[in-house]
Design an enzyme around this catalytic site. Structure first.
Site, PDB file in Angstrom:
ATOM      1  N   TYR A 185       1.144  -3.993   7.197  1.00  0.00           N
ATOM      2  CA  TYR A 185       0.684  -2.572   7.446  1.00  0.00           C
ATOM      3  C   TYR A 185       2.131  -1.693   7.589  1.00  0.00           C
ATOM      4  O   TYR A 185       3.261  -1.944   7.998  1.00  0.00           O
ATOM      5  CB  TYR A 185       0.163  -2.448   9.020  1.00  0.00           C
ATOM      6  N   ASP A 266      10.605  -2.862   6.014  1.00  0.00           N
ATOM      7  CA  ASP A 266       9.961  -1.841   7.007  1.00  0.00           C
ATOM      8  C   ASP A 266      10.073  -2.803   8.533  1.00  0.00           C
ATOM      9  O   ASP A 266       9.733  -3.744   8.751  1.00  0.00           O
ATOM     10  CB  ASP A 266       8.372  -2.098   6.534  1.00  0.00           C
ATOM     11  N   LYS A 293       8.525   4.707  15.567  1.00  0.00           N
ATOM     12  CA  LYS A 293       8.194   4.272  16.653  1.00  0.00           C
ATOM     13  C   LYS A 293       9.185   4.795  17.829  1.00  0.00           C
ATOM     14  O   LYS A 293       9.293   5.910  17.999  1.00  0.00           O
ATOM     15  CB  LYS A 293       8.021   2.729  16.789  1.00  0.00           C
TER      16      LYS A 293
END
Length: 464
Positions: A185, A266, A293
């Protein structure tokens, strides 16, 4: 004891039931009955959330604007948060063990973050429409923390960060295709839970591999000569907190270099799991790193960085540079909060302590779950509780696709909510600052109680 009946579904054994209802594992129907009971209790105890959901349905499809937060029969509506606690509209208090899917590292009211936001608001102003002093401070801090990042640029989410990193790779190499991995993801339009999804951007440009499968990885590189980049998480976060094998990650790095492919790591979720991210923990040197985040101090934030020559792709002084827009890329509030959080709150020591606490939690859960269908995976303070027919580790995406027991996962979620622990329905746990060993030990005891109460459901088929 009477005979055990095997119940099958789609040609596969899914459950067994003792005719006397005392020993053996419960039938699938019995498990569904338990789940219906738990759902009824949930609905009866949360009338305020149900009412709030009905209001939301009038103006939003499904009453929802973020799919992962939707729960059947309706989602809990949270009224406020403070520290690592949450309160819903019905007055129930929860210990926040979800941590906003890793983004809520600082909790809901960190004093240092608050001071930074107020100071920036009062002394700098909001959205100046110009360069400001705060952006260079945060950029310098991030470059110093991640050895592979020489230059960095900001954006507004991890999704954006990965899209920009991919555009760098395609610009530099002149190629289009990208290797990604099933279960990965990389953002709202870059999800590969079950392959290329319907809303994945550039659907024809993806070459999907099997995570933690070195043989498959080698074949992808050998059979394609039009690869611009490979993008991977060192732990698949949304894919089930599945850690990458070190050999697999090292192979990505070496094969990328051999074939002149851009290696994008990532670290949007995983950067918080070690002071220099999992690249530092595992000794990796990606060409590009994406972040996001928590790094904006709890505000919307993303970043992509790496080797200086690659980042020149977005250097506006270059006539061939790609444009990089974003009204809020250097928002004074986000820059100030991000810098304060990383320099004053989530220090190296705080990082190590929180992730050690997470390791302790995961080890304790694994110990009490041993020999059952409950499996816990993760790294540091981020983990996921799975329920699998075979109860084995290590896990692969195929295990989650073919052996998961969704009824047990949902039953466990209802249990945690009832016991005042807030976790993701998919079983994800992400500890935030302020979590104590007492919080962890109480949760472990509650999970042990869950195992005891549902021992028949959790019993492995081949166990004595």
């Amino acid at each position: 004891m009477t005979d055990i009946i095997t119940v099958t579904k789609t040609g596969r054994t899914t459950a067994r039931i003792s005719l006397d209802g005392v020993n053996g594992t419960c039938s699938q129907q019995a498990l569904k009955t338990k789940l219906q009971t738990a759902e009824s209790l949930y609905a009866s105890k949360n009338p305020g959330s149900k009412a709030a959901h009905n209001v939301a349905l009038e103006s939003m499809p499904g009453g929802n604007t973020r799919s992962v937060l939707y729960n059947q029969p309706f989602p809990i509506c949270i009224k406020r948060g403070q520290g690592n606690r949450l309160w819903d509209v019905d007055g129930h208090e929860y210990l926040d063990f979800m941590g906003e899917m890793t983004a809520g590292l600082y909790g809901h009211s960190n004093g240092t973050i608050r001071e930074a936001l107020i100071s920036a608001f009062d002394q700098l102003g909001v959205n100046l429409g110009a360069h400001n002093l705060e952006e260079a401070k945060l950029a310098s801090l991030l470059c110093s923390r991640f050895q592979s990042i020489e230059h960095i640029r900001f954006c507004n989410s991890g999704t954006e960060a990965n899209l920009y990193a991919l555009s760098v790779a395609r610009k530099v190499t002149g190629k289009r295709k990208v290797i990604a991995f099933t279960g990965g993801y990389h953002g709202g339009v870059l999800g590969f839970a079950h392959g290329v999804s319907e809303n994945t951007v550039d659907p024809g440009d993806w070459v999907l591999g099997s995570y933690n499968d070195q043989a498959n990885l080698s074949s992808l590189f050998e059979s394609h000569d039009d690869i611009a980049a490979v993008i991977v998480e060192a732990m698949q976060g949304a894919g089930g907190s599945i850690p990458g094998d070190l050999g697999f990650l090292q192979s990505i790095q070496s094969l990328s270099a051999k074939h002149r492919v851009i290696f994008i790591l990532d670290e949007v979720m995983t950067s918080r799991l070690y002071p220099s991210g999992l690249q530092g923990k595992f000794g990796l040197h990606p060409d590009l790193t994406t972040l996001g985040k928590y790094m904006g101090g709890g505000l919307a934030f993303g970043a992509f960085g790496g080797r200086k020559e690659l980042l020149q792709t977005y250097d506006p002084r270059q006539s061939s540079a790609l444009p990089h827009s974003g009204t809020f890329n250097n928002s004074t509030l986000t820059m100030a909060a991000g810098y304060a959080g990383l320099s004053k709150v989530y220090t190296i020591q705080a990082n190590l302590e929180l992730n050690a606490l997470g390791e302790s939690l995961r080890t304790k859960l694994q110990t009490i779950a041993k020999g059952t269908k409950m499996v816990i995976t993760g790294v540091g303070a981020v983990m996921t509780v799975h329920f699998l027919e075979h109860g084995r580790t290590p896990l692969r995406v195929e295990d989650l696709d073919h052996h998961s027991i969704p009824e047990l996962k949902k039953l466990f979620w209802f249990w945690c909510i009832e016991m005042s622990y807030w976790i993701a329905e998919r079983g994800m746990i992400s500890l935030s600052l302020g979590t104590t060993m007492k919080d962890v030990d109480v949760f472990v005891k509650l999970v042990d109680d869950f195992i005891a109460e549902h021992r028949a459901d959790l019993k492995l088929e081949n166990s004595a």
